[in-house]
Design an enzyme around this catalytic site. Sequence first.
Site, PDB file in Angstrom:
ATOM      1  CG  ASP A 179      45.108  41.934  46.397  1.00  0.00           C
ATOM      2  OD1 ASP A 179      44.067  41.442  46.378  1.00  0.00           O
ATOM      3  OD2 ASP A 179      45.481  43.004  46.204  1.00  0.00           O
ATOM      4  CD  GLU A 408      43.497  47.820  53.613  1.00  0.00           C
ATOM      5  OE1 GLU A 408      44.274  48.213  54.249  1.00  0.00           O
ATOM      6  OE2 GLU A 408      43.524  47.040  52.324  1.00  0.00           O
TER       7      GLU A 408
HETATM    8  C1  GLC Z   1      43.323  45.378  48.143  1.00  0.00           C
HETATM    9  C2  GLC Z   1      42.677  44.177  48.587  1.00  0.00           C
HETATM   10  C3  GLC Z   1      41.413  43.881  47.481  1.00  0.00           C
HETATM   11  C4  GLC Z   1      40.685  45.259  47.494  1.00  0.00           C
HETATM   12  C5  GLC Z   1      41.477  46.583  47.458  1.00  0.00           C
HETATM   13  C6  GLC Z   1      40.940  47.857  47.516  1.00  0.00           C
HETATM   14  O1  GLC Z   1      44.004  45.506  47.236  1.00  0.00           O
HETATM   15  O2  GLC Z   1      43.485  43.140  48.463  1.00  0.00           O
HETATM   16  O3  GLC Z   1      40.440  43.005  47.748  1.00  0.00           O
HETATM   17  O4  GLC Z   1      39.763  45.301  46.690  1.00  0.00           O
HETATM   18  O5  GLC Z   1      42.692  46.362  48.200  1.00  0.00           O
HETATM   19  O6  GLC Z   1      40.320  47.717  48.921  1.00  0.00           O
END
Ligand code: GLC
Length: 437
Positions: A179, A408
């Site tokens: 993102d 994460e």
């Molecule tokens: C963030 C990440 C995306 C992922 C989401 C849920 O938005 O950038 O890739 O799918 O988190 O983990």
Amino acid sequence: MAWEPNSRKGLQAEVPDNAPLQRRARQILKMNDRGGYTIPADGLYPFQWNWDSGITALGLATFDESRAWRELEYLFMGQWEHGLLPHIVFHVEDETYFPGPEQWGVNRSPTTSSIAQPPLLATVAMQLYQQSENPRATQEALTRLLPQLIQSHRYLYRHRDPEGTGLVASFHPWESGMDNSPAWHEALKRVPEIDWNYQRRDLQLVASEQRPSKKDYDRFLYLVDLFASLNFDDEAIYERCPFKVQDVGFNSVLLRANSDLLSLCEALNFPADVADLRETSERSLNSMRQLWSEEHSCFFSRDLVSNELIPVRTTGTLLPLYARAASPAQAKKMEQALEYWLNRGPYGIASTHPDEPSYQRMNYWRGPSWLHINWMISLGLDEYGFEGLAGKLKDVSSEMLRTSGFCEYYDSQTGKGCGGRDFSWTAATGLFWCLQG
Ligand code: GLC
């Protein structure tokens, strides 16, 4: 539901020292289970995310195959008639997440976001099929799933590549799954900032230096709003969207998935005419080759508004290895470049190359490393015959889990965990990849 390890697979006997971590990983998937689908992390992400669920299904399959298939079935509950498989499915109401259904403005049940995410699922289905210990149930699950998968690929090639280039367009940085990547920085500058007030939820849970700036968030929301105002009409969006890129990461994931989808149809003798998808795969491979940068030893995304390549080295630029789109000579150069990349931050592949001016060690997708991306690139390296570097990535990934738990993402300089804790795709990647013997 049986959450105990599948003793037939003998995981504990093979890698006794990883057994406690594997147990913890299974516990995390159980904790994040919302009855048929898995949330990425409690608090931060309370719904079902598209590529997260793909990765999660691979982890689930190590101990409960039928639950893995169910993960995919739940995701496809959110599929639109024309085939889009949205990046979030809002199975329940939860006011704690922003932007939620109200901002996306999608009138469906279950309601969803209106954008895509890297289309991993045919590859996931292929892996589940190959590892299955229950051929009959697998055949049944695939018979239901294949038409939906075909439709989701057709959606991308038809609606996101109206000019037939072989590479599909993304309309929002969030479609990349990466993102906050600096690769989107210039293209995003073209997007106006919204002027309404809102309250972000991510900043209540994660330190602001690890999250996108307010300016960028304003632009993310402008796009969300634009899609609704254009009635989610891809033709109109393709014409009018100020953010329009051919993301090399997204296209790599799609290319591999498309080839897996075709192989699955063949293996099952599935009665569907997929000649169009076969033809597109070939075109896509040829077009991907035009993204190669000899100078930087990687493949760059293309900005479709300026029609220029985006010369920022991110992990997305390495995914053609996973797509098997690089020539042997290119793959060799990529392997050498990766050795150096890892020397600059040994704990996984920094999401942005540490030599890039836009590198930010702790900011998400601008520096830290992600476990599932390490897996994807390691898989590609392995398939090109670079077992040494592939194995190194695997070892360092399990070390990160041992020292920091299932986070994460990780600081690639120290291996320290950042972002959300007890994260599903990290736990899953541990189970199906780096915690295996
Ligand atoms: C963030 C990440 C995306 C992922 C989401 C849920 O938005 O950038 O890739 O799918 O988190 O983990």
